[in-house]
Design a protein around this motif. Structure first.
Motif, PDB file in Angstrom:
ATOM      1  N   ILE A 182      51.513  58.696 -21.084  1.00  0.00           N
ATOM      2  CA  ILE A 182      50.075  58.925 -21.204  1.00  0.00           C
ATOM      3  C   ILE A 182      49.505  59.209 -19.821  1.00  0.00           C
ATOM      4  O   ILE A 182      49.595  58.370 -18.917  1.00  0.00           O
ATOM      5  CB  ILE A 182      49.380  57.706 -21.833  1.00  0.00           C
ATOM      6  CG1 ILE A 182      49.996  57.413 -23.215  1.00  0.00           C
ATOM      7  CG2 ILE A 182      47.878  57.944 -21.967  1.00  0.00           C
ATOM      8  CD1 ILE A 182      49.520  56.123 -23.825  1.00  0.00           C
ATOM      9  N   VAL A 183      48.932  60.396 -19.658  1.00  0.00           N
ATOM     10  CA  VAL A 183      48.398  60.830 -18.369  1.00  0.00           C
ATOM     11  C   VAL A 183      46.907  60.492 -18.331  1.00  0.00           C
ATOM     12  O   VAL A 183      46.134  60.955 -19.173  1.00  0.00           O
ATOM     13  CB  VAL A 183      48.602  62.340 -18.171  1.00  0.00           C
ATOM     14  CG1 VAL A 183      48.108  62.767 -16.788  1.00  0.00           C
ATOM     15  CG2 VAL A 183      50.071  62.707 -18.354  1.00  0.00           C
ATOM     16  N   MET A 184      46.508  59.690 -17.335  1.00  0.00           N
ATOM     17  CA  MET A 184      45.152  59.162 -17.272  1.00  0.00           C
ATOM     18  C   MET A 184      44.509  59.424 -15.914  1.00  0.00           C
ATOM     19  O   MET A 184      45.177  59.737 -14.944  1.00  0.00           O
ATOM     20  CB  MET A 184      45.164  57.647 -17.537  1.00  0.00           C
ATOM     21  CG  MET A 184      45.779  57.231 -18.856  1.00  0.00           C
ATOM     22  SD  MET A 184      45.904  55.419 -19.003  1.00  0.00           S
ATOM     23  CE  MET A 184      47.186  55.060 -17.799  1.00  0.00           C
ATOM     24  N   GLU A 185      43.199  59.245 -15.901  1.00  0.00           N
ATOM     25  CA  GLU A 185      42.439  59.244 -14.659  1.00  0.00           C
ATOM     26  C   GLU A 185      42.975  58.153 -13.731  1.00  0.00           C
ATOM     27  O   GLU A 185      43.251  57.023 -14.158  1.00  0.00           O
ATOM     28  CB  GLU A 185      40.967  58.978 -14.997  1.00  0.00           C
ATOM     29  CG  GLU A 185      40.059  58.675 -13.831  1.00  0.00           C
ATOM     30  CD  GLU A 185      38.701  58.161 -14.285  1.00  0.00           C
ATOM     31  OE1 GLU A 185      37.813  58.065 -13.422  1.00  0.00           O
ATOM     32  OE2 GLU A 185      38.534  57.850 -15.477  1.00  0.00           O
ATOM     33  N   LEU A 186      43.142  58.479 -12.467  1.00  0.00           N
ATOM     34  CA  LEU A 186      43.550  57.483 -11.482  1.00  0.00           C
ATOM     35  C   LEU A 186      42.289  56.845 -10.904  1.00  0.00           C
ATOM     36  O   LEU A 186      41.526  57.493 -10.190  1.00  0.00           O
ATOM     37  CB  LEU A 186      44.378  58.130 -10.370  1.00  0.00           C
ATOM     38  CG  LEU A 186      44.855  57.183  -9.259  1.00  0.00           C
ATOM     39  CD1 LEU A 186      45.801  56.121  -9.813  1.00  0.00           C
ATOM     40  CD2 LEU A 186      45.537  57.973  -8.133  1.00  0.00           C
ATOM     41  N   VAL A 187      42.071  55.590 -11.245  1.00  0.00           N
ATOM     42  CA  VAL A 187      40.887  54.861 -10.781  1.00  0.00           C
ATOM     43  C   VAL A 187      41.296  54.002  -9.588  1.00  0.00           C
ATOM     44  O   VAL A 187      42.167  53.135  -9.710  1.00  0.00           O
ATOM     45  CB  VAL A 187      40.302  53.976 -11.894  1.00  0.00           C
ATOM     46  CG1 VAL A 187      39.072  53.234 -11.382  1.00  0.00           C
ATOM     47  CG2 VAL A 187      39.946  54.811 -13.112  1.00  0.00           C
ATOM     48  N   ARG A 195      49.821  59.507 -31.538  1.00  0.00           N
ATOM     49  CA  ARG A 195      48.635  59.799 -32.325  1.00  0.00           C
ATOM     50  C   ARG A 195      47.426  59.023 -31.802  1.00  0.00           C
ATOM     51  O   ARG A 195      46.322  59.560 -31.664  1.00  0.00           O
ATOM     52  CB  ARG A 195      48.910  59.446 -33.788  1.00  0.00           C
ATOM     53  CG  ARG A 195      47.743  59.693 -34.728  1.00  0.00           C
ATOM     54  CD  ARG A 195      48.187  59.418 -36.145  1.00  0.00           C
ATOM     55  NE  ARG A 195      47.077  59.483 -37.073  1.00  0.00           N
ATOM     56  CZ  ARG A 195      47.193  59.237 -38.372  1.00  0.00           C
ATOM     57  NH1 ARG A 195      48.363  58.904 -38.872  1.00  0.00           N
ATOM     58  NH2 ARG A 195      46.153  59.303 -39.165  1.00  0.00           N
ATOM     59  N   GLU A 196      47.631  57.747 -31.490  1.00  0.00           N
ATOM     60  CA  GLU A 196      46.522  56.924 -31.023  1.00  0.00           C
ATOM     61  C   GLU A 196      46.079  57.338 -29.627  1.00  0.00           C
ATOM     62  O   GLU A 196      44.888  57.322 -29.307  1.00  0.00           O
ATOM     63  CB  GLU A 196      46.925  55.447 -31.067  1.00  0.00           C
ATOM     64  CG  GLU A 196      47.107  54.938 -32.503  1.00  0.00           C
ATOM     65  CD  GLU A 196      47.740  53.566 -32.585  1.00  0.00           C
ATOM     66  OE1 GLU A 196      48.185  53.065 -31.529  1.00  0.00           O
ATOM     67  OE2 GLU A 196      47.803  52.997 -33.680  1.00  0.00           O
ATOM     68  N   ALA A 197      47.049  57.709 -28.782  1.00  0.00           N
ATOM     69  CA  ALA A 197      46.685  58.144 -27.434  1.00  0.00           C
ATOM     70  C   ALA A 197      45.885  59.435 -27.474  1.00  0.00           C
ATOM     71  O   ALA A 197      44.936  59.621 -26.709  1.00  0.00           O
ATOM     72  CB  ALA A 197      47.953  58.325 -26.594  1.00  0.00           C
ATOM     73  N   ARG A 198      46.235  60.315 -28.383  1.00  0.00           N
ATOM     74  CA  ARG A 198      45.464  61.558 -28.509  1.00  0.00           C
ATOM     75  C   ARG A 198      44.048  61.257 -29.000  1.00  0.00           C
ATOM     76  O   ARG A 198      43.083  61.908 -28.581  1.00  0.00           O
ATOM     77  CB  ARG A 198      46.188  62.515 -29.455  1.00  0.00           C
ATOM     78  CG  ARG A 198      47.475  63.080 -28.847  1.00  0.00           C
ATOM     79  CD  ARG A 198      48.122  64.123 -29.745  1.00  0.00           C
ATOM     80  NE  ARG A 198      49.335  64.643 -29.111  1.00  0.00           N
ATOM     81  CZ  ARG A 198      50.556  64.461 -29.574  1.00  0.00           C
ATOM     82  NH1 ARG A 198      50.763  63.780 -30.678  1.00  0.00           N
ATOM     83  NH2 ARG A 198      51.596  64.966 -28.943  1.00  0.00           N
ATOM     84  N   ALA A 199      43.936  60.282 -29.904  1.00  0.00           N
ATOM     85  CA  ALA A 199      42.591  59.891 -30.348  1.00  0.00           C
ATOM     86  C   ALA A 199      41.804  59.285 -29.198  1.00  0.00           C
ATOM     87  O   ALA A 199      40.611  59.546 -29.038  1.00  0.00           O
ATOM     88  CB  ALA A 199      42.690  58.901 -31.504  1.00  0.00           C
ATOM     89  N   SER A 200      42.469  58.466 -28.370  1.00  0.00           N
ATOM     90  CA  SER A 200      41.795  57.865 -27.227  1.00  0.00           C
ATOM     91  C   SER A 200      41.341  58.929 -26.236  1.00  0.00           C
ATOM     92  O   SER A 200      40.339  58.756 -25.538  1.00  0.00           O
ATOM     93  CB  SER A 200      42.741  56.870 -26.533  1.00  0.00           C
ATOM     94  OG  SER A 200      43.124  55.841 -27.415  1.00  0.00           O
ATOM     95  N   PRO A 241      31.702  56.701 -19.297  1.00  0.00           N
ATOM     96  CA  PRO A 241      31.984  56.282 -17.920  1.00  0.00           C
ATOM     97  C   PRO A 241      32.701  54.943 -17.829  1.00  0.00           C
ATOM     98  O   PRO A 241      33.290  54.643 -16.790  1.00  0.00           O
ATOM     99  CB  PRO A 241      30.594  56.215 -17.275  1.00  0.00           C
ATOM    100  CG  PRO A 241      29.626  56.163 -18.411  1.00  0.00           C
ATOM    101  CD  PRO A 241      30.269  56.919 -19.526  1.00  0.00           C
ATOM    102  N   GLY A 242      32.664  54.138 -18.893  1.00  0.00           N
ATOM    103  CA  GLY A 242      33.341  52.852 -18.878  1.00  0.00           C
ATOM    104  C   GLY A 242      34.741  52.880 -19.450  1.00  0.00           C
ATOM    105  O   GLY A 242      35.350  51.833 -19.653  1.00  0.00           O
ATOM    106  N   VAL A 243      35.254  54.080 -19.714  1.00  0.00           N
ATOM    107  CA  VAL A 243      36.605  54.233 -20.261  1.00  0.00           C
ATOM    108  C   VAL A 243      37.427  55.066 -19.297  1.00  0.00           C
ATOM    109  O   VAL A 243      36.972  56.124 -18.845  1.00  0.00           O
ATOM    110  CB  VAL A 243      36.574  54.905 -21.649  1.00  0.00           C
ATOM    111  CG1 VAL A 243      37.991  55.150 -22.162  1.00  0.00           C
ATOM    112  CG2 VAL A 243      35.794  54.062 -22.639  1.00  0.00           C
ATOM    113  N   VAL A 244      38.642  54.601 -18.980  1.00  0.00           N
ATOM    114  CA  VAL A 244      39.548  55.410 -18.177  1.00  0.00           C
ATOM    115  C   VAL A 244      39.914  56.654 -18.983  1.00  0.00           C
ATOM    116  O   VAL A 244      40.416  56.562 -20.105  1.00  0.00           O
ATOM    117  CB  VAL A 244      40.818  54.612 -17.810  1.00  0.00           C
ATOM    118  CG1 VAL A 244      41.842  55.531 -17.149  1.00  0.00           C
ATOM    119  CG2 VAL A 244      40.475  53.473 -16.880  1.00  0.00           C
ATOM    120  N   THR A 245      39.642  57.819 -18.433  1.00  0.00           N
ATOM    121  CA  THR A 245      39.839  59.066 -19.153  1.00  0.00           C
ATOM    122  C   THR A 245      41.325  59.350 -19.361  1.00  0.00           C
ATOM    123  O   THR A 245      42.129  59.252 -18.433  1.00  0.00           O
ATOM    124  CB  THR A 245      39.213  60.230 -18.374  1.00  0.00           C
ATOM    125  OG1 THR A 245      37.829  59.948 -18.154  1.00  0.00           O
ATOM    126  CG2 THR A 245      39.349  61.533 -19.137  1.00  0.00           C
TER     127      THR A 245
END
Length: 573
Positions: A89-94, A61-66, A72-76
């Motif tokens: 949790i699948v995220m932008e690779l920075v 639930r929290e990951a979906r909210a995130s 631009p300062g948050v990893v998508t």
């Protein structure tokens, strides 16, 4: 595990990092043809099946909210996968190094570069807080810095939805001891100001090479956070006053996200933070031990000149006093209220509670010190659903409520007293008398009864369902954006029956930006109309509500305006 295909599209390639909260994988999104980072969330050992199920659901639930955060300062966060009985949790690779790696390899940063990194992270936190999301684990290891000095905050997958206590389970508090705010160490729930303390500790480490209360073990760190002042930084230069403002022990006087971002921008551009950090001494980098500058009584003038009007025209048939409104679950800025500032002379008594708290954490600290993450059993204070859980209404912003539920046990108002009578200065509009609450003064209609509940002070009309409410539940961000989020959540929650927004407008309280939301909803005695003014002043957030029966609104609109315009943050309380 390498080569595994998740959800039919994400191919795991290699491990890029491990931590107490899980493993981060480099992966390939075969559907879109792009590289991504995937965090395999590991739930703590020792949980029952029911607790694990609750933690699992809450993480999703929290990951979906995130994932709703766009900054631009948050990893998508691209996606959340529920597979193999655990969340992924699948995220932008920075492609960047963490700030911790940069410090380990190259030592402390110059103040201007640290400020530029901090400015970006402050903006990311401000965006998250406006969406009702708390990070809870800001630290150098969770700040990624690319070659062009783009800084992003990662690990929002363990963030917490503000005010969410429905899936807390065991009430574990997660975070890194060296970067925890004092209120969290004392067992209070996380609030936006807690993230700001962690940002201050992170920037302190960036210029000084180590956290403010660096010690040899977790228990010593926690004891130092709640009993010791932060050592003055030696290398921070013009950044020192900003660090002092972020590391203010009292969360109510700590720098907010918008002020921190502005002050950090100034330092990053080669200027000083003069005038941007309330109470700061730019020569020593400390904050004064008094109320923030400009927050003295009467220092914030009314937004508009007050217009004298007749006293409120009460509805003749509403002879029975209406109970003041209760909290509204599910609204924005439902951050648990922080403890009231300590009165003078009680510092020693307040700190005495540290001993049993630290004693209770000692075993956990010994077990988990190697991992560098403390799981703090805070009992029911986390709002868990167990049989001993406390009511969660204290975690809800009381702006405004249905007003149809009688006061419940344990939340009785303070002794109801009439508002102060008389106006010796003769400065209030006709029909209003001066009244006071924690950190503010306001003019209220003569004869209305004062009561208090939680973070709110009420003045209710004895002859109708009308009321004035000043709510001090902490929130942060732009007031206008705050109301946009609040509106969506209030409408979705359903507690405000037939909720309808009429307008949202920008205004000011003195020099501070503010915003008004005007709306209607149905209570037991009919349609109610309210105007709610949100403002952050002197380091504190307020929501000032005037609500009347809708049928009486037009003839009393000037009164509504006068009450709102007489609100003054006083810096008292």
């Amino acid at each position: 595990m390498e080569g595994r295909l998740l959800a039919g599209r994400y191919r795991l390639e290699s491990v890029v990092g491990r931590g107490a909260m899980g493993t981060v994988w480099r992966a390939r999104d075969e559907t879109l043809g792009r590289d991504v980072a995937i965090k395999e969330v590991v739930l703590p050992d020792g949980l029952s099946d029911e607790e694990r199920a609750n933690r699992h659901r809450r993480t999703l639930r929290e990951a979906r909210a995130s994932a709703a955060l766009s900054h631009p300062g948050v990893v998508t966060v691209h996606d959340v996968v529920d597979e193999d009985d655990r969340p992924w949790i699948v995220m932008e690779l920075v492609r960047a190094r963490s700030l911790q790696e940069i410090l380990d390899e190259g030592g402390p940063l110059p103040p201007a570069r640290a400020a530029e990194i901090g400015r970006q992270i402050a903006g990311a936190l401000r965006a998250a807080h406006a969406m009702g999301v708390l990070h809870r684990d800001v630290k150098p290891a969770n700040v990624l810095v690319a070659e062009d000095d783009r800084a992003v905050l990662t690990d929002f997958g363990i963030a917490q939805l503000a005010g969410d206590a429905t899936l807390t389970g065991t009430g574990l508090l997660i975070g890194s001891p060296a970067y925890m705010a004092p209120e969290r160490v004392n067992g209070d729930p996380a609030i936006p100001a807690s993230d700001m303390w962690a940002l201050g500790a992170t920037l302190y480490a960036a210029t000084e090479g180590r956290a403010p209360h660096h010690r040899g073990d977790a228990v010593a760190v926690l004891a130092a956070i709640v009993t010791k002042d932060v050592p003055p930084p030696r290398n921070a230069g013009p950044l020192a006053p900003v660090l002092a403002g972020l590391l203010e022990r009292d969360p109510a006087r700590r720098l907010t996200g918008d002020r921190a971002e502005e002050a950090l921008k100034a330092v990053a551009s080669g200027r000083t933070a003069d005038g941007l950090v309330p109470g700061a001494d730019t020569t020593t980098g400390t904050t004064a031990g008094t109320a923030p500058a400009g927050a003295g009584a009467g220092s914030v003038p009314a937004a508009h000149p007050a217009q004298p009007v007749p006293p409120y025209a009460a509805t003749p048939y509403a002879a029975t006093p209406h109970p003041p409104p209760g909290p509204v679950p599910g609204t924005t800025a439902q951050y648990p209220p922080s403890a009231a500032p300590e009165p003078p002379g009680e510092e020693g008594r307040a700190r005495s509670v540290v001993v049993p708290i630290l004693a209770g954490a000692a075993v956990a600290a010994v077990i988990l010190a190697v991992a560098g993450v403390l799981l703090w059993p805070d009992g029911s204070s986390g709002g868990g659903e167990g049989p001993q859980a406390k009511p969660t209404t204290v975690a809800k912003q009381s702006t405004p409520g249905p007003g149809d539920t009688p006061t419940s046990p344990g939340t009785e108002p303070a002794s109801a007293e009439p508002a102060s009578t008389g106006d010796p200065d003769g400065t209030l509009p006709a029909g209003l008398v001066p009244a006071r609450g924690p950190g503010f003064t306001i003019g209220v209609p003569r004869g209305w009864k004062r009561s208090a509940r939680g973070a709110s002070v009420f003045w209710t009309d004895p002859a109708s369902s009308a009321y004035v409410q000043v709510d001090g539940t902490p929130w942060s961000g732009d007031p206008y954006e705050h109301w946009l989020v609040w509106e969506r959540q209030a409408a979705a929650d359903g507690r405000l029956k037939d909720f309808e927004r009429l307008s949202i407008t920008r205004t000011r309280v003195g020099d501070e930006p503010a915003a008004d939301i005007e709306f209607t909803w149905t209570r037991s005695d009919g349609l109610t109309r309210a105007r709610d003014r949100g403002v952050i002043a002197g380091g504190r957030s307020y929501a000032v509500v005037v609500a009347l029966p809708a049928a009486r609104w037009n003839e009393n609109e000037a009164l509504v305006k006068n009450v709102l315009d007489t609100f003054r943050p006083s810096g008292v309380g």
